[in-house]
Design a protein around this motif. Structure first.
Motif, PDB file in Angstrom:
ATOM      1  N   ALA A 198     -82.336  43.018  85.529  1.00 17.52           N
ATOM      2  CA  ALA A 198     -81.793  42.205  84.428  1.00 17.52           C
ATOM      3  C   ALA A 198     -81.363  43.059  83.246  1.00 17.52           C
ATOM      4  O   ALA A 198     -80.333  42.788  82.605  1.00 17.52           O
ATOM      5  CB  ALA A 198     -82.828  41.165  83.999  1.00 17.52           C
ATOM      6  N   GLU A 199     -82.144  44.094  82.928  1.00 20.20           N
ATOM      7  CA  GLU A 199     -81.788  44.955  81.792  1.00 20.20           C
ATOM      8  C   GLU A 199     -80.442  45.620  82.007  1.00 20.20           C
ATOM      9  O   GLU A 199     -79.603  45.666  81.091  1.00 20.20           O
ATOM     10  CB  GLU A 199     -82.858  46.025  81.606  1.00 20.20           C
ATOM     11  CG  GLU A 199     -82.506  47.045  80.527  1.00 20.20           C
ATOM     12  CD  GLU A 199     -83.475  48.214  80.490  1.00 20.20           C
ATOM     13  OE1 GLU A 199     -83.156  49.206  79.810  1.00 20.20           O
ATOM     14  OE2 GLU A 199     -84.529  48.147  81.157  1.00 20.20           O
ATOM     15  N   TRP A 200     -80.209  46.128  83.227  1.00 19.60           N
ATOM     16  CA  TRP A 200     -78.932  46.786  83.504  1.00 19.60           C
ATOM     17  C   TRP A 200     -77.805  45.768  83.556  1.00 19.60           C
ATOM     18  O   TRP A 200     -76.679  46.067  83.110  1.00 19.60           O
ATOM     19  CB  TRP A 200     -79.020  47.553  84.819  1.00 19.60           C
ATOM     20  CG  TRP A 200     -80.029  48.651  84.780  1.00 19.60           C
ATOM     21  CD1 TRP A 200     -81.213  48.705  85.466  1.00 19.60           C
ATOM     22  CD2 TRP A 200     -79.975  49.842  83.991  1.00 19.60           C
ATOM     23  NE1 TRP A 200     -81.891  49.852  85.151  1.00 19.60           N
ATOM     24  CE2 TRP A 200     -81.163  50.570  84.259  1.00 19.60           C
ATOM     25  CE3 TRP A 200     -79.047  50.358  83.092  1.00 19.60           C
ATOM     26  CZ2 TRP A 200     -81.429  51.794  83.651  1.00 19.60           C
ATOM     27  CZ3 TRP A 200     -79.310  51.576  82.480  1.00 19.60           C
ATOM     28  CH2 TRP A 200     -80.482  52.280  82.767  1.00 19.60           C
ATOM     29  N   GLU A 201     -78.081  44.591  84.063  1.00 19.98           N
ATOM     30  CA  GLU A 201     -77.047  43.555  84.091  1.00 19.98           C
ATOM     31  C   GLU A 201     -76.608  43.197  82.673  1.00 19.98           C
ATOM     32  O   GLU A 201     -75.413  43.018  82.405  1.00 19.98           O
ATOM     33  CB  GLU A 201     -77.556  42.316  84.824  1.00 19.98           C
ATOM     34  CG  GLU A 201     -77.800  42.542  86.317  1.00 19.98           C
ATOM     35  CD  GLU A 201     -78.236  41.278  87.026  1.00 19.98           C
ATOM     36  OE1 GLU A 201     -77.591  40.240  86.819  1.00 19.98           O
ATOM     37  OE2 GLU A 201     -79.225  41.323  87.778  1.00 19.98           O
ATOM     38  N   ARG A 202     -77.574  43.101  81.755  1.00 16.56           N
ATOM     39  CA  ARG A 202     -77.220  42.810  80.358  1.00 16.56           C
ATOM     40  C   ARG A 202     -76.452  43.974  79.729  1.00 16.56           C
ATOM     41  O   ARG A 202     -75.447  43.772  79.043  1.00 16.56           O
ATOM     42  CB  ARG A 202     -78.489  42.525  79.545  1.00 16.56           C
ATOM     43  CG  ARG A 202     -79.131  41.178  79.832  1.00 16.56           C
ATOM     44  CD  ARG A 202     -80.198  40.849  78.802  1.00 16.56           C
ATOM     45  NE  ARG A 202     -81.309  41.801  78.841  1.00 16.56           N
ATOM     46  CZ  ARG A 202     -82.391  41.645  79.599  1.00 16.56           C
ATOM     47  NH1 ARG A 202     -82.504  40.591  80.389  1.00 16.56           N
ATOM     48  NH2 ARG A 202     -83.352  42.541  79.570  1.00 16.56           N
ATOM     49  N   ARG A 203     -76.939  45.176  79.965  1.00 16.25           N
ATOM     50  CA  ARG A 203     -76.310  46.348  79.352  1.00 16.25           C
ATOM     51  C   ARG A 203     -74.881  46.541  79.842  1.00 16.25           C
ATOM     52  O   ARG A 203     -74.008  46.980  79.087  1.00 16.25           O
ATOM     53  CB  ARG A 203     -77.138  47.600  79.656  1.00 16.25           C
ATOM     54  CG  ARG A 203     -76.623  48.861  78.980  1.00 16.25           C
ATOM     55  CD  ARG A 203     -77.501  50.053  79.264  1.00 16.25           C
ATOM     56  NE  ARG A 203     -78.874  49.854  78.802  1.00 16.25           N
ATOM     57  CZ  ARG A 203     -79.815  50.793  78.865  1.00 16.25           C
ATOM     58  NH1 ARG A 203     -79.536  51.982  79.377  1.00 16.25           N
ATOM     59  NH2 ARG A 203     -81.022  50.543  78.432  1.00 16.25           N
ATOM     60  N   PHE A 204     -74.633  46.203  81.107  1.00  8.65           N
ATOM     61  CA  PHE A 204     -73.318  46.448  81.691  1.00  8.65           C
ATOM     62  C   PHE A 204     -72.459  45.183  81.760  1.00  8.65           C
ATOM     63  O   PHE A 204     -71.484  45.125  82.509  1.00  8.65           O
ATOM     64  CB  PHE A 204     -73.473  47.038  83.092  1.00  8.65           C
ATOM     65  CG  PHE A 204     -74.136  48.396  83.116  1.00  8.65           C
ATOM     66  CD1 PHE A 204     -74.014  49.272  82.050  1.00  8.65           C
ATOM     67  CD2 PHE A 204     -74.880  48.795  84.215  1.00  8.65           C
ATOM     68  CE1 PHE A 204     -74.620  50.529  82.073  1.00  8.65           C
ATOM     69  CE2 PHE A 204     -75.485  50.041  84.257  1.00  8.65           C
ATOM     70  CZ  PHE A 204     -75.365  50.911  83.178  1.00  8.65           C
ATOM     71  N   THR A 205     -72.802  44.173  80.965  1.00 12.98           N
ATOM     72  CA  THR A 205     -72.004  42.949  80.931  1.00 12.98           C
ATOM     73  C   THR A 205     -70.545  43.277  80.612  1.00 12.98           C
ATOM     74  O   THR A 205     -70.256  44.042  79.689  1.00 12.98           O
ATOM     75  CB  THR A 205     -72.554  41.981  79.872  1.00 12.98           C
ATOM     76  OG1 THR A 205     -73.881  41.600  80.238  1.00 12.98           O
ATOM     77  CG2 THR A 205     -71.685  40.733  79.781  1.00 12.98           C
ATOM     78  N   GLY A 206     -69.637  42.699  81.389  1.00 12.72           N
ATOM     79  CA  GLY A 206     -68.217  42.904  81.155  1.00 12.72           C
ATOM     80  C   GLY A 206     -67.636  44.099  81.887  1.00 12.72           C
ATOM     81  O   GLY A 206     -66.420  44.315  81.842  1.00 12.72           O
TER      82      GLY A 206
END
Length: 372
Positions: A198-206
Motif C-alpha cells: 500500500a505504501e508504494w501504491e500511494r507513493r507511485f500514484t499516477g
C-alpha cells in the motif's frame, strides 16, 4: 481397496506454488494418502507459501548450505530423498518442473522402481545451457517419468516426439493458473493478505508501474548488469515507477543495489510472499522478468511480459503474444519497455492476448490420472 499413497517432493517457492493445488486436490480426495517432502532449497520464501497454503511437510530435509555447489546439493538431495522413499514406500512420487530437488527426487524414485508423475512436463528451450541447469534437469526427469502431465499442447507434442506414442502423456493445463485463481480469491476474502504494498501504491500514484524480477543463473554477470542498466535508464522517465523484489542471491543484490539504489522511483524491496506478488502483478502496467513462472502468471492478469533471455521454454506465450523475448542488450530492453509505455495499441495487443496456460482445473485432472 486401499489408499493410493503419494509422496509429493519439492524444494523451491515456484514448485510450492505449482504443487499446492495438487496437494490440496489429493488431500480432498478419499482415494489418496498424500505425504509431502520438502528439501528446503528456498528456505524462507518456501515457508511463506507453505504457511499460506496450510501445508505442513511430513519430511523437511533442510539441504541448503552456504557456498554449496550444484553437485553437492544434488548428492545431498538424492540421498536425503532416498531415505524418505525407503521410509514411506509410496505408490507414486510427484515432482514439478525442473529444479535440482525435482531431478533428485525423480532419480531416487527411479532407482527404487517407484513410478514418477512429472507435473509441468515437456517444456523445452532446445538449448541445454539456457536455462541452466533447468533445461537438462527437465529432460532427464522426462526419461524417468511414468506419467507426464503436460501444461500445453506444445509440451505434449514435444514429449510424444521424444518418448513415443506409447508414453503416458496427458494435456492437463498448468497448475500455476489454479494457484493464481486460488490466491486471488483469498485476497478478495482477506485483503490484509496483500496490503503490504500500500505504501508504494500511494507513493507511485499516477505512474505506470514496471514490475521487475531476475534471478536466472545464465544472466548472472554481464547479463544481470545489462538488465540493471536498462532499468536504470528507463527509470529516468518521470511517468513510471519500478517495483523490484530482489532475489536473495548476493550476486543479484549487489548488482541491483549498485545500479538502482537511491532512485526515488525505484523500490528495491525484499522478495514478496505469494499474495503480495499476485498484488504486484495486478497493479503493474508491464513486467520485465527472466522467471518462467511469471511468464505464465502475468498473462492470467492481462499484463504484458518482456523476457530478458535469449530463449524460453515457454514459447506458447511468445506465440500467443502475451510475452516477448528481448535478450539482455540494454538498448533493446529499453526500447521494448518504452514501446509498451508509449504505444497503447501495442500494450493492449499483449494484454488482451489469449493466455495459453490453462483453465484452473489442472490439479483435478492430475489427481484423476494418478488414481488411474
Amino acid at each position: 481397496m486401499g489408499f493410493i499413497r503419494v509422496l509429493t517432493v519439492f524444494g523451491t517457492r515456484p514448485e510450492a506454488i505449482k504443487l499446492f493445488p495438487v496437494i490440496h486436490a489429493l488431500e480432498a480426495d478419499h482415494r489418496f494418502d498424500n505425504r509431502t517432502c520438502v528439501t528446503g532449497q528456498h528456505r524462507e520464501i518456501l515457508d511463506q507459501v507453505l504457511a499460506l497454503a496450510g501445508i505442513v511437510p511430513d519430511h523437511d530435509l533442510t539441504l541448503m548450505r552456504d557456498g554449496q555447489t550444484l553437485d553437492q546439493l544434488t548428492a545431498r538431495a538424492l540421498t536425503g530423498i532416498g531415505q524418505v522413499l525407503d521410509a514411506e514406500r509410496p505408490d507414486w512420487v510427484v515432482v514439478q518442473g525442473d529444479t535440482t530437488s525435482a531431478f533428485a527426487a525423480a532419480l531416487a524414485a527411479h532407482y527404487r522402481k517407484i513410478p514418477v508423475c512429472h507435473v509441468e512436463a515437456g517444456l523445452r528451450s532446445a538449448n541445454t545451457h539456457h536455462p541452466w541447469p533447468e533445461e537438462a534437469n527437465r529432460r532427464m526427469i522426462s526419461s524417468f517419468a511414468d506419467l507426464h502431465c503436460a501444461p500445453t499442447q506444445r509440451a505434449a507434442d514435444a514429449l510424444r516426439t521424444e518418448r513415443g506414442e506409447g508414453a503416458q502423456i496427458h494435456l492437463t493445463g498448468n497448475t500455476v493458473v489454479d494457484a493464481l485463481e486460488w490466491v486471488t480469491q483469498r485476497i478478495m476474502q482477506q485483503p490484509d493478505l496483500a496490503c503490504g504494498l500500500a505504501e508504494w501504491e500511494r507513493r507511485f500514484t499516477g505512474r505506470k508501474i514496471l514490475a521487475v524480477t531476475t534471478h536466472r543463473r545464465e544472466n548472472l554477470g554481464a547479463g544481470l548488469i545489462n538488465i540493471a542498466r536498462s532499468v536504470h535508464e528507463i527509470a529516468r522517465r518521470s511517468d513510471i515507477a519500478v517495483i523490484f523484489p530482489v532475489h536473495p542471491n548476493p550476486q543479484v543484490r549487489s548488482v541491483m543495489q549498485a545500479e538502482l539504489g537511491g532512485r526515488d522511483n525505484v523500490a528495491l524491496i525484499e522478495p514478496l510472499d505469494y499474495p503480495h506478488f499476485a498484488r504486484l502483478l495486478a497493479i503493474s502496467h508491464l513486467v520485465l522478468t527472466d522467471s518462467g513462472g511469471v511468464q505464465e502468471e502475468a498473462p492470467s492478469l492481462g499484463k504484458p511480459v518482456l523476457v530478458p533471455r535469449e530463449t524460453t521454454e515457454r514459447p506458447e506465450g511468445i506465440e500467443a503474444g502475451t510475452a516477448k523475448l528481448v535478450g539482455t542488450d540494454p538498448i533493446v530492453i529499453e526500447r521494448e519497455i518504452a514501446r509498451l509505455l508509449d504505444d497503447p495499441a501495442a500494450h493492449a495487443a499483449m494484454a488482451r492476448a489469449h493466455n495459453p496456460y490453462g483453465d484452473g482445473r489442472a490439479a483435478m485432472r492430475i489427481g484423476d490420472l494418478l488414481a488411474g
